[in-house]
Every structure is written in C-alpha cells, then in structure tokens.
Design a protein around this motif. Structure first.
Motif, PDB file in Angstrom:
ATOM      1  N   VAL A  55      -2.445  -0.932   1.382  1.00 34.57           N
ATOM      2  CA  VAL A  55      -2.065  -2.001   2.305  1.00 34.57           C
ATOM      3  C   VAL A  55      -2.790  -1.868   3.653  1.00 34.57           C
ATOM      4  CG1 VAL A  55      -0.138  -3.069   3.539  1.00 34.57           C
ATOM      5  CG2 VAL A  55       0.093  -2.478   1.117  1.00 34.57           C
ATOM      6  N   PRO A  56      -2.706  -0.750   4.339  1.00 37.41           N
ATOM      7  CA  PRO A  56      -3.458  -0.666   5.602  1.00 37.41           C
ATOM      8  C   PRO A  56      -4.968  -0.519   5.406  1.00 37.41           C
ATOM      9  CG  PRO A  56      -2.289   1.389   5.196  1.00 37.41           C
ATOM     10  CD  PRO A  56      -1.850   0.432   4.139  1.00 37.41           C
ATOM     11  N   PHE A  57      -5.363   0.075   4.299  1.00 36.25           N
ATOM     12  CA  PHE A  57      -6.795   0.340   4.080  1.00 36.25           C
ATOM     13  C   PHE A  57      -7.279  -0.444   2.861  1.00 36.25           C
ATOM     14  CE2 PHE A  57      -4.936   4.182   6.006  1.00 36.25           C
ATOM     15  CZ  PHE A  57      -5.570   4.104   7.236  1.00 36.25           C
ATOM     16  N   ASP A 106      -3.587 -12.213  -7.616  1.00 37.16           N
ATOM     17  CA  ASP A 106      -2.699 -12.931  -6.700  1.00 37.16           C
ATOM     18  C   ASP A 106      -2.316 -12.060  -5.504  1.00 37.16           C
ATOM     19  OD1 ASP A 106      -1.247 -11.133  -8.290  1.00 37.16           O
ATOM     20  OD2 ASP A 106       0.614 -12.229  -7.951  1.00 37.16           O
ATOM     21  N   ASN A 107      -2.919 -10.891  -5.404  1.00 41.33           N
ATOM     22  CA  ASN A 107      -2.519  -9.956  -4.344  1.00 41.33           C
ATOM     23  C   ASN A 107      -3.730  -9.070  -4.038  1.00 41.33           C
ATOM     24  OD1 ASN A 107      -1.737  -7.401  -3.246  1.00 41.33           O
ATOM     25  ND2 ASN A 107       0.358  -7.723  -3.886  1.00 41.33           N
ATOM     26  N   ILE A 108      -4.376  -9.316  -2.906  1.00 40.17           N
ATOM     27  CA  ILE A 108      -5.650  -8.636  -2.641  1.00 40.17           C
ATOM     28  C   ILE A 108      -5.473  -7.129  -2.453  1.00 40.17           C
ATOM     29  CG2 ILE A 108      -6.629 -10.730  -1.616  1.00 40.17           C
ATOM     30  CD1 ILE A 108      -6.447  -9.358   1.119  1.00 40.17           C
ATOM     31  N   TRP A 109      -4.234  -6.673  -2.228  1.00 40.98           N
ATOM     32  CA  TRP A 109      -3.990  -5.240  -2.009  1.00 40.98           C
ATOM     33  C   TRP A 109      -3.700  -4.499  -3.315  1.00 40.98           C
ATOM     34  CZ3 TRP A 109      -1.797  -9.358   0.505  1.00 40.98           C
ATOM     35  CH2 TRP A 109      -2.191  -9.556   1.841  1.00 40.98           C
ATOM     36  N   GLY A 110      -3.323  -5.240  -4.322  1.00 42.51           N
ATOM     37  CA  GLY A 110      -2.946  -4.584  -5.578  1.00 42.51           C
ATOM     38  C   GLY A 110      -1.673  -3.780  -5.433  1.00 42.51           C
ATOM     39  N   PHE A 111      -0.897  -4.075  -4.401  1.00 41.67           N
ATOM     40  CA  PHE A 111       0.377  -3.395  -4.188  1.00 41.67           C
ATOM     41  C   PHE A 111       1.438  -4.414  -3.804  1.00 41.67           C
ATOM     42  CE2 PHE A 111       3.581  -1.339  -1.530  1.00 41.67           C
ATOM     43  CZ  PHE A 111       4.006  -0.342  -2.392  1.00 41.67           C
ATOM     44  N   PRO A 112       2.566  -4.449  -4.437  1.00 39.39           N
ATOM     45  CA  PRO A 112       2.948  -3.605  -5.563  1.00 39.39           C
ATOM     46  C   PRO A 112       2.141  -3.958  -6.817  1.00 39.39           C
ATOM     47  CG  PRO A 112       4.576  -5.317  -5.229  1.00 39.39           C
ATOM     48  CD  PRO A 112       3.613  -5.429  -4.101  1.00 39.39           C
ATOM     49  N   GLY A 161      -8.955  -6.092   9.162  1.00 36.42           N
ATOM     50  CA  GLY A 161      -8.792  -4.694   9.568  1.00 36.42           C
ATOM     51  C   GLY A 161      -7.394  -4.210   9.216  1.00 36.42           C
ATOM     52  N   THR A 162      -7.063  -3.012   9.671  1.00 35.23           N
ATOM     53  CA  THR A 162      -5.776  -2.412   9.308  1.00 35.23           C
ATOM     54  C   THR A 162      -4.591  -3.260   9.765  1.00 35.23           C
ATOM     55  OG1 THR A 162      -6.718  -0.220   9.302  1.00 35.23           O
ATOM     56  CG2 THR A 162      -4.340  -0.351   9.621  1.00 35.23           C
ATOM     57  N   PHE A 163      -4.630  -3.739  11.012  1.00 37.55           N
ATOM     58  CA  PHE A 163      -3.489  -4.483  11.544  1.00 37.55           C
ATOM     59  C   PHE A 163      -3.299  -5.800  10.787  1.00 37.55           C
ATOM     60  CE2 PHE A 163      -1.647  -7.580  14.517  1.00 37.55           C
ATOM     61  CZ  PHE A 163      -0.436  -6.950  14.765  1.00 37.55           C
ATOM     62  N   ARG A 164      -4.397  -6.551  10.631  1.00 41.97           N
ATOM     63  CA  ARG A 164      -4.314  -7.832   9.911  1.00 41.97           C
ATOM     64  C   ARG A 164      -3.862  -7.593   8.469  1.00 41.97           C
ATOM     65  NH1 ARG A 164      -5.992 -13.219   9.687  1.00 41.97           N
ATOM     66  NH2 ARG A 164      -6.523 -13.140  11.876  1.00 41.97           N
ATOM     67  N   SER A 165      -4.389  -6.524   7.872  1.00 38.35           N
ATOM     68  CA  SER A 165      -4.044  -6.242   6.487  1.00 38.35           C
ATOM     69  C   SER A 165      -2.537  -6.012   6.336  1.00 38.35           C
ATOM     70  CB  SER A 165      -4.833  -5.015   6.015  1.00 38.35           C
ATOM     71  OG  SER A 165      -4.664  -4.825   4.647  1.00 38.35           O
ATOM     72  N   ILE A 166      -1.976  -5.225   7.241  1.00 44.20           N
ATOM     73  CA  ILE A 166      -0.529  -4.939   7.152  1.00 44.20           C
ATOM     74  C   ILE A 166       0.292  -6.208   7.417  1.00 44.20           C
ATOM     75  CG2 ILE A 166       1.381  -3.663   8.214  1.00 44.20           C
ATOM     76  CD1 ILE A 166      -0.672  -1.392   8.774  1.00 44.20           C
ATOM     77  N   THR A 167      -0.056  -6.930   8.472  1.00 42.33           N
ATOM     78  CA  THR A 167       0.742  -8.113   8.804  1.00 42.33           C
ATOM     79  C   THR A 167       0.623  -9.176   7.705  1.00 42.33           C
ATOM     80  OG1 THR A 167      -1.087  -8.941  10.153  1.00 42.33           O
ATOM     81  CG2 THR A 167       0.675  -7.798  11.316  1.00 42.33           C
ATOM     82  N   GLN A 168      -0.581  -9.290   7.153  1.00 36.59           N
ATOM     83  CA  GLN A 168      -0.765 -10.280   6.089  1.00 36.59           C
ATOM     84  C   GLN A 168      -0.044  -9.857   4.807  1.00 36.59           C
ATOM     85  OE1 GLN A 168      -2.071 -13.360   5.947  1.00 36.59           O
ATOM     86  NE2 GLN A 168      -2.332 -13.302   8.179  1.00 36.59           N
ATOM     87  N   TRP A 169      -0.021  -8.558   4.565  1.00 35.93           N
ATOM     88  CA  TRP A 169       0.722  -8.100   3.377  1.00 35.93           C
ATOM     89  C   TRP A 169       2.208  -8.417   3.534  1.00 35.93           C
ATOM     90  CZ3 TRP A 169       4.751  -4.720   2.308  1.00 35.93           C
ATOM     91  CH2 TRP A 169       4.975  -4.483   0.948  1.00 35.93           C
TER      92      TRP A 169
END
Lengths: 145, 538
Positions: free
Chosen positions: A132-134, B132-138, B521-529
């Motif tokens: 998520v962060p990375f 459907d989830n660019i982070w693959g989490f969950p 970046g990290t901040f956008r990634s977390i907030t967007q997740w």
C-alpha cells in the motif's frame, strides 16, 4: 514473494527497522525479563540489530537456494519457516556471549516471544500491507530505492 | 469485414469467424480512393498521409473532439491503465476510452466462459494480481477468506505451491471486483462506443484517432479525437486455427465437428451426454487442460463413456531445461508451470534480467521460459490418471498430415515416430490458441504502415521500457501500448492481469514525468487505498 538479492536485503533492513522497531518498543515492558526497562530495550534492540546484520548473510544463502527454483520465487511459507534457523543461530550466539552490547542474561522464554512476534509482524507486513505505501516495491523485486 | 461495430460480440471474437478471416487484411486496404471532402468520412488525402493537419481533418468534415488522453481497446488493458491514471489524479473529462465493448471485462469473460471457466471456476492468476486494485491488497485470497468466512484460501496461499496448488481466484469474484472499480472510477463517463479505425500523427504534435461510432448514433460516419497521449490495448489481434484444421473447416464448410476452444462449442459437451463420443484434443496448454477437465467432469457426473484422444505436437515426459537452475517440471505430455511465465517475471529476478536484454538475447530468453505449459493441479492429475488406467484417456505425439470425413467421423492421419496412424473422432477441439500476426488487426496494420511503429524480436509491437511505442512519438505527444500486442518486449508477462498493471505503472510514471498526472508517491498511495477500501471515487 519475488525478490532480487538487493530487494531482499533492502526489504529486510527497512521492515526490521520500522516494523521490528515498533513491535520491540511495544512488547519490551511485557517480556518476562527481570531487569530495568532500559536494559530490556537495550538487549531487545541489540537482538533486532543482530537479526538484521546476520540476515544479510542469510539473504545471500536464500538467494542462492532460490536459483534452483524454476519460478525464481520465494514461497510465503519459506519466509515464515526461515525464522527457525535464523532464531536458533541468534540464540546460539547469544548463549555464547558472541553478540556485543547485551547487558545481562536474556531468558529463553523472553527471547522466543520477542523473536517470534517481531518475525511474524515483519512477515505479515511483507505479505500484503507493504504494497500500500510502496506501490512499486513488488514490481522491483522488493527494492525500495 | 465491416468496421461497423457489432453490439453482440467483441472484436476479437468477430475476427475468428471464417468470413472475417477470409476478408481480413485485404478488406483493411479496401477504400483506396477515399470519400469526398466534407462528407464526414476519410478522404483519399487522409488515407494516404502519414501525418495529418487540423485543416485536412476539417476539410473532410469529420468532427474533432479534443481530449488529452485516449485509450483504444477498452478491455482490461485499458481499464487498469485508466485506473492508475484516475488514482494519479486524472479527472474523467481528460480521458476517453474508445471501445466496442460495453464493459471492460466483456471479451475476457466471453473467452474464459467458452474456454470452460464459467464464473464459479477459478482462473489461472495469482492471488495478488487484482486488476481492480492497483495495490493487490487485500489479495483475492484474503478477500475470499473474509467474504466467505473461511481460512482455507489463506492456508492455501501459505502452503502453495509445494504442499498445495497455487491459489487462484474464482472468475466471478474477479468480475465482481472489476464492476465495483469500474463504477468507482467512472468508467462509463469515459467510454465512447465505436470501432477505432486508425491513429495518425498530427502535424504540430499529438495524434488523431479516428472512431467509427455505432451506426446511426452520430451525424457523420467518423469522429476524430485529437489527443496528446494515446494508449493502445487492443488485445489479441485474432486467433488462428492450425492450418490443417482451417483447411478441413473451409473444404467441408464444417464448423460443427472441428471447433476452437476459444469459440462456443457447448454442443460438443451436449452431444457427449446423448451418445458415446470420441473427442480429439489438440494442444498442451491451459485451455487443453480446461477442456479436458470439462470432458472428464461430465464423464464422472453423468456416467458418460466419452473417450479422449489427446494429441501433443511436443510431448514433455519429464523435467526439462538446459541446467539444474533452469529446469521446469513436466510429465505425461505437459510442461508444468503455475502461471504463463515463471513467477519472477512479474517483479523479481527474471523481470530485472529481461529488462536488460536486447534483440536475439531477449528472443532466446523468451524461448527458454516460454513454450506451451499448464499448471500442475492435483485434481486434474487424479482425473487423468483414472482415464489412463481405464483406457478412456489416451495421449499421442505427432503432427496431423491429413484430415477427412468418413461416415460422419473425422479421420486424422497422424504422423508419429512409429509411422502414420489414423485416428477417428466425432469432434476435434483445437486448444492450441495460435495467435494471428499483429498486422491482422486493422489499427495495428495502419500503425505499422503510417506511424513509424516497428516490431520487436517476437514480431509484436516494439515498446520501450516505459511502454512507449518506439518510433511513434509526435512532438510532445506519446503513444503507448500494452498487453498481448507488445509480447516480446523488455517485460515478458504483458498479457496478464499483473503484467497489465506493471505496464500501467510504467505508463503512469512516464506521464507523471511529462506533467500529465501526479506521480503516485507514498502519501497518495495510502490515501487513495483508503478511498478504494471505502469505495469512494479517486
């Protein structure tokens, strides 16, 4: 996981420092060690540093072993099960007095709790929330820089 | 082949129809003269010019819409790219999705369904490969565990692949996730239905994309989109039959007894339920495994007597590879591999290595890790063993020299190591999945001819590491391509969910460098997740 050697080492160091550091801070007061909290923290953080330093060697070994896998992957369970040899080595070195900076005697129960919880937390984060962060981390073999 | 889109089926499907195959590339070159000026159609000047001016398009009477980013295809490749861009802060009015699909997974769902993966079945994709989830989490496994209140998927991920088969998600779960994400990012607001005819460079920078809209939906036959950035994700250019199967189908006009596993062939399974059948399978990949599973499942479920003859061109009998650290498992004809490529091409050691290889070296590496393969699944192994023991599942190795129809049976003359053997079957199912050349696709053929795009060592579109289409830059404008049409580039797993996300990330990062969107970046990634988790718009 799909690590490169550089990615393995970077991931280990960062996760032990951040996740391992937080877990060590939290569980320090709860460990069955009859010593002042400052001494407990010194010992547990030294153990954490030992896992990180020794880990660089372990990661080279894992990378070598991974070469025999067609997929060049590192299955989830391997990441968990390697706690056993790594924990045993640190314990043996601890018992032999070979880890500098340890103030007193670390009871076996305290060591097992400390080591297992840190390892579990790091493993859990590496297998999901880390993405998520990375967001580029998993596509770059675990490298952060 | 008409270029008026068909609402019923996606383009890739139309292309496999015999009539379309016959017309194919010849039809693409048809309108040599061009339409009259001010007719709203392509004039001769437009058809023959590599670079268009605004005036040329205006003179043709084609309405022009300005939009900074256009993605062509509208399937999963377009979807994950647009998903990334939306998360990187691009609003829906800056993106147009030009497609003949009603929804992004339409072609994918059609192809999985006919190749025997209906919604309740599991696809061949990793737990963390979520389009459907660019982070693959969950991951899918975690989502399934929570949704169905069971630890089983998590346990499987923990012990895979050594003590269990790789966990793979159910097709239905994948489609439901795509539907949710599609609504979240406003996909329908960006979607313009129609058939893309061509992309040409624009004098002064950027591109013109010509769309043939749905019949009767617009005043003119064509619409033009003037874009700075164009993304191509048109999927497979088409599928080919094995030559002897194609000849048989054409000569006998028989599209019933010789079928492709990628087209509707439910009648084969229905026939097997009414009488004793011999079915010949061709191919040793995942689709052959799926068709085989369906035949074996039905056999067990309905007490059928279906016999299966499985013909391999290359029979894999054991582990194979040049050395101890490059050895893939294999047995009973199949090469076994969890996914399309060794797993580390999607992020690990092989991805890093391939990124550095050029030309023939890259071609050789593709050959080493490629080839037809299928996953080792315990259930399939048990079913096949039962069939081999009982004699209703037989394998052969060879090539078919001739096919003929005799008393309602298809006789294949197979050239084997022991000479010619004749095999009679009621149906032949082609599971080889041979792909057509990229030039079979009208838009790609036009690109190769007019826009400076070239081919990579495997003959597909040649892209940079950033997935920029080499040689097609137009001033500040950039054209990108991802998916199956770019196989052979610096990144091997392009035609997979995770591969499309790897490409999307590279494209989004490149666009961020060019100032089109934010770098995630990290901040956008977390907030967007967090927004994703709460099903809020990006």
């Amino acid at each position: 996981m799909l690590p490169t050697l550089g990615g393995r080492i970077q991931t280990r160091l960062i996760l032990l420092a951040v996740v391992g550091g937080v877990v060590t801070l939290i569980i320090g007061p709860l460990l069955p060690i009859s010593a002042p909290l400052s001494a407990v923290y010194q010992d547990t953080f030294v153990i954490l540093a030992a896992v990180a330093v020794l880990g660089i060697g372990w990661e080279c070994l894992y990378h070598f072993l991974m070469q025999w896998r067609w997929e060049k992957d590192w299955p989830t369970l391997f990441g968990l099960a390697t706690a056993i040899p790594e924990g045993l080595l640190v314990w043996v070195l601890l018992a032999a007095g070979a880890i500098p900076g340890i103030t007193g005697t670390v009871p076996a129960a305290a060591f097992v709790i400390d080591f297992a919880l840190v390892w579990l937390a790091v493993w859990l984060v590496a297998n999901g929330p880390m993405r998520v962060p990375f967001i580029r981390w998993r596509f770059h073999g675990g490298r952060l820089v | 082949m008409t270029d008026q889109p068909d609402r019923a089926q996606p383009e890739t499907v139309q292309r496999r129809r015999p009539a379309a195959d016959a017309a194919g590339p010849a039809a693409a070159a048809a309108p040599a003269q061009g339409a009259a000026p001010d007719s709203g159609d392509l004039t001769g000047e437009l058809l023959t010019s590599d670079q268009w001016t605004d005036e040329m398009v205006r003179a043709a009477g084609i309405p022009v819409t300005d939009i900074p980013f256009v993605t062509i295809g509208g399937g999963i490749g377009s979807f994950v790219t647009v998903d990334y861009l939306r998360i990187a802060g691009v609003s829906t009015d800056r993106v147009a999705v030009l497609s003949n699909l009603d929804f992004a997974w339409q072609t994918y769902e059609y192809l999985t369904r006919v190749s025997q993966i209906p919604r309740p079945e599991r696809i061949r994709s990793d737990s963390a490969s979520r389009p459907d989830n660019i982070w693959g989490f969950p991951s899918y496994a975690l989502a399934e565990a929570v949704g169905e209140r069971t630890f089983a998927p998590l346990w499987q991920v923990l012990i895979e692949p050594i003590w269990a088969d790789y966990y793979t998600p159910k097709a239905g779960r994948v489609f439901a996730g795509l539907e949710r994400e599609s609504k979240r990012i406003g996909w329908s607001e960006m979607l313009v239905k129609g058939q893309v005819r061509m992309v040409r460079k624009r004098q002064g920078g950027g591109y013109f994309v010509i769309l043939t809209p749905m019949v009767g939906s617009t005043a003119t036959k064509r619409l033009a989109y003037r874009a700075e950035f164009v993304h191509l994700a048109v999927g497979y250019p088409g599928l080919r039959f094995l030559p002897e199967l194609q000849e048989f189908r054409t000569a006998h006009q028989d599209f019933h007894h010789v079928v492709s596993a990628y087209e509707e062939h439910e009648h084969v399974y229905e026939a097997a339920r009414t009488k004793h059948l011999v079915v010949m399978l061709r191919g040793g990949g995942i689709v052959a495994s799926r068709v085989l599973q369906r035949l074996m499942d039905d056999r067990a479920k309905y007490g059928l007597s279906t016999e299966i003859v499985h013909l391999f061109r290359t029979y894999i009998s054991s582990s194979h590879g040049p050395n101890a650290w490059n050895r893939r498992k294999g047995a009973n004809g199949f090469a076994y591999q969890g996914f399309n490529y060794p797993k580390s091409v999607w992020g690990g050691q092989l991805k890093a290595r391939m990124r550095k290889l050029e030309g023939e070296d890259r071609g050789r590496a593709y050959k080493l890790m490629g080839g037809t393969n299928t996953p080792y699944r315990r259930r399939w192994q048990a079913q096949m063993k039962e069939g081999r023991d009982a004699g209703w599942y037989r394998t052969m190795t060879g090539t078919v020299e001739q096919m003929r129809l005799e008393h309602g049976k298809i006789i294949s003359v197979v050239k084997t190591q022991n000479g010619m053997v004749e095999v009679a079957a009621d149906f032949v199912v082609d599971c080889t999945g041979l792909e057509a050349d990229i030039a079979e696709h009208r838009v790609l053929a036009d690109l190769l001819e007019h826009s400076g795009a070239g081919r990579n060592p495997l003959g597909r579109l040649d892209v940079e590491r950033s997935f920029e289409l080499r040689g097609s830059a137009s001033g500040p404008g950039v054209m990108y391509a991802s998916g199956a049409t770019t196989l052979g580039g610096y990144f091997p797993g392009v035609d997979t969910f995770l591969g499309l996300q790897v490409a999307a990330q590279e494209i989004a990062d490149d666009l961020a460098r060019r100032g089109f969107c934010h770098r995630i970046g990290t901040f956008r990634s977390i907030t967007q997740w967090l927004r994703w988790a709460r099903d809020r718009q990006p």
